[in-house]
Design a protein around this motif. Structure first.
Motif, PDB file in Angstrom:
ATOM      1  N   HIS A 174      -3.440  -4.414   2.960  1.00 22.63           N
ATOM      2  CA  HIS A 174      -4.391  -3.714   3.830  1.00 22.63           C
ATOM      3  C   HIS A 174      -3.902  -3.409   5.237  1.00 22.63           C
ATOM      4  CE1 HIS A 174      -8.054  -2.258   5.721  1.00 22.63           C
ATOM      5  NE2 HIS A 174      -7.998  -3.223   6.602  1.00 22.63           N
ATOM      6  N   HIS A 219      -6.997  -8.036  -0.386  1.00 23.21           N
ATOM      7  CA  HIS A 219      -6.942  -6.899   0.522  1.00 23.21           C
ATOM      8  C   HIS A 219      -7.844  -7.215   1.708  1.00 23.21           C
ATOM      9  CE1 HIS A 219      -5.897  -2.668   1.004  1.00 23.21           C
ATOM     10  NE2 HIS A 219      -7.065  -2.533   1.590  1.00 23.21           N
ATOM     11  N   HIS A 227      -0.935  -2.803   6.358  1.00 22.45           N
ATOM     12  CA  HIS A 227       0.219  -1.882   6.360  1.00 22.45           C
ATOM     13  C   HIS A 227       1.366  -2.390   7.232  1.00 22.45           C
ATOM     14  CE1 HIS A 227      -2.442   1.778   5.055  1.00 22.45           C
ATOM     15  NE2 HIS A 227      -2.653   0.688   4.346  1.00 22.45           N
ATOM     16  N   ASP A 268       0.799  -1.237   0.000  1.00 24.38           N
ATOM     17  CA  ASP A 268       0.000   0.000   0.000  1.00 24.38           C
ATOM     18  C   ASP A 268       0.834   1.291   0.000  1.00 24.38           C
ATOM     19  OD1 ASP A 268      -1.598  -2.208   0.689  1.00 24.38           O
ATOM     20  OD2 ASP A 268      -3.031  -0.972   1.787  1.00 24.38           O
ATOM     21  N   GLU A 283      -4.289   2.144  -2.808  1.00 19.31           N
ATOM     22  CA  GLU A 283      -5.543   2.594  -2.174  1.00 19.31           C
ATOM     23  C   GLU A 283      -5.366   3.750  -1.192  1.00 19.31           C
ATOM     24  OE1 GLU A 283      -7.710   0.531   0.712  1.00 19.31           O
ATOM     25  OE2 GLU A 283      -5.972   0.258   1.991  1.00 19.31           O
ATOM     26  N   ASN A 284      -4.133   3.990  -0.716  1.00 19.64           N
ATOM     27  CA  ASN A 284      -3.904   5.073   0.255  1.00 19.64           C
ATOM     28  C   ASN A 284      -3.047   6.201  -0.313  1.00 19.64           C
ATOM     29  OD1 ASN A 284      -3.502   2.251   2.036  1.00 19.64           O
ATOM     30  ND2 ASN A 284      -5.089   3.645   2.723  1.00 19.64           N
TER      31      ASN A 284
HETATM   32 FE   LIG Z   1      -4.140   0.391   2.858  1.00 22.29          FE
END
Ligand SMILES: [Fe+2]
Ligand SMILES: [Fe+2]
Length: 272
Positions: free
Chosen positions: A184, A159, A186, A15, A46-47
């Motif tokens: 997901h 994820h 991290h 991520d 996604e981040n």
């Molecule tokens: Fe994430």
């Protein structure tokens, strides 16, 4: 048994978090791609937009840095771009098992200059997440089987929060997917391995962003939230640049992973 074919090297980046994540990629990705002789680079984005979502501009930048396919997660729909139009590009994915009717798509096939095709499937788990998606096991396996008609090389980004869900999915598709890579949390896990059927696996690839953080955000507001159980405004941390990834070696004929290597690098910026 099929003969073994060309080995392709795939880099999967955990991520990408906020502004720091982007700076880390600008600093390190070109040399990493060269050093590891990477044929295909996949990254979870996604981040990327301040910790929540991905924007069209960031996706363009990531492509320039050398990322071929960008996957998503529970933040895929938190983007500031209201129309989500950019998510319809073939190299940008969001989890496949969101209910039908959502914009974007959850799988793609990326073709290398050599003609070898790499299928990528993006799934979201159901355990300990707020989303109520379709079953990742059923929809994931169906997508893998469909892509199988075009290429044996298939990488899955699952994820999900629960390691049990991720490893169970990997066993479920062992031998039909080349790799199942968790994202997901991290937080990188040290359980990379190859399952008996040839599916490479890691419970979580980790994060490319600020190591000095609470999974990306400055720790103090997060501590406050845990202490007082009230709303607290989280802010992305900019401290401790870190790149988390895995490198896979995949046989392009059998689709099996022959090696998986974990990367956990602390980055020093050259111009500071
Ligand atoms: Fe994430
Ligand atoms: Fe997530």
């Amino acid at each position: 048994m099929k003969d073994s074919g060309t080995t392709i090297r795939i880099l999967f980046i955990g991520d990408i978090f906020g502004m720091l994540g982007k700076r880390i990629l600008a600093e390190r990705l070109p040399s990493l791609l060269e050093q590891e002789r990477i044929d295909c680079c996949i990254a979870n984005g996604e981040n990327a937009a301040g910790g929540n979502g991905l924007t069209s501009n960031l996706a363009k930048k990531f492509r320039k840095f050398g990322i071929n396919v960008i996957t998503g997660g529970n933040h895929s729909f938190s983007v500031p771009d209201k129309d989500f139009e950019f998510m319809n590009q073939p190299h940008i994915l969001r989890p496949l098992n969101y209910p039908e009717g959502n914009p974007g798509h959850g799988s793609t096939i990326y073709e290398l200059p050599s003609g070898i095709k790499v299928g990528v499937v993006n799934l979201i788990g159901r355990t300990f997440l707020h989303e109520i998606p379709d079953c990742p096991f059923r929809s994931g396996k169906a997508a893998i089987e469909q892509i199988k008609a075009q290429t044996p090389v298939i990488i899955v980004d699952i994820h999900a929060e629960a390691t049990s869900e991720k490893i169970s999915f990997a066993w479920y598709v062992d031998g039909i997917a080349s790799a199942v890579l968790g994202t997901h949390t991290h937080v990188q896990t040290a359980d990379e391995r190859i399952l008996p059927g040839g599916t490479g696996y890691i419970s979580d690839v980790g994060m490319t962003g600020p190591e000095a953080s609470s999974i990306g955000m400055k720790p103090q507001p997060v501590i406050k939230k845990f202490l007082f159980q009230t709303h607290s405004r989280f802010e992305p941390s900019e401290e401790g640049p870190m790149l988390n990834a895995v490198v896979l070696e995949v046989d392009s004929t059998t689709g099996k992973t022959t090696a998986i290597k974990r990367i956990y690098e602390r980055i020093t910026f050259s111009h500071e």
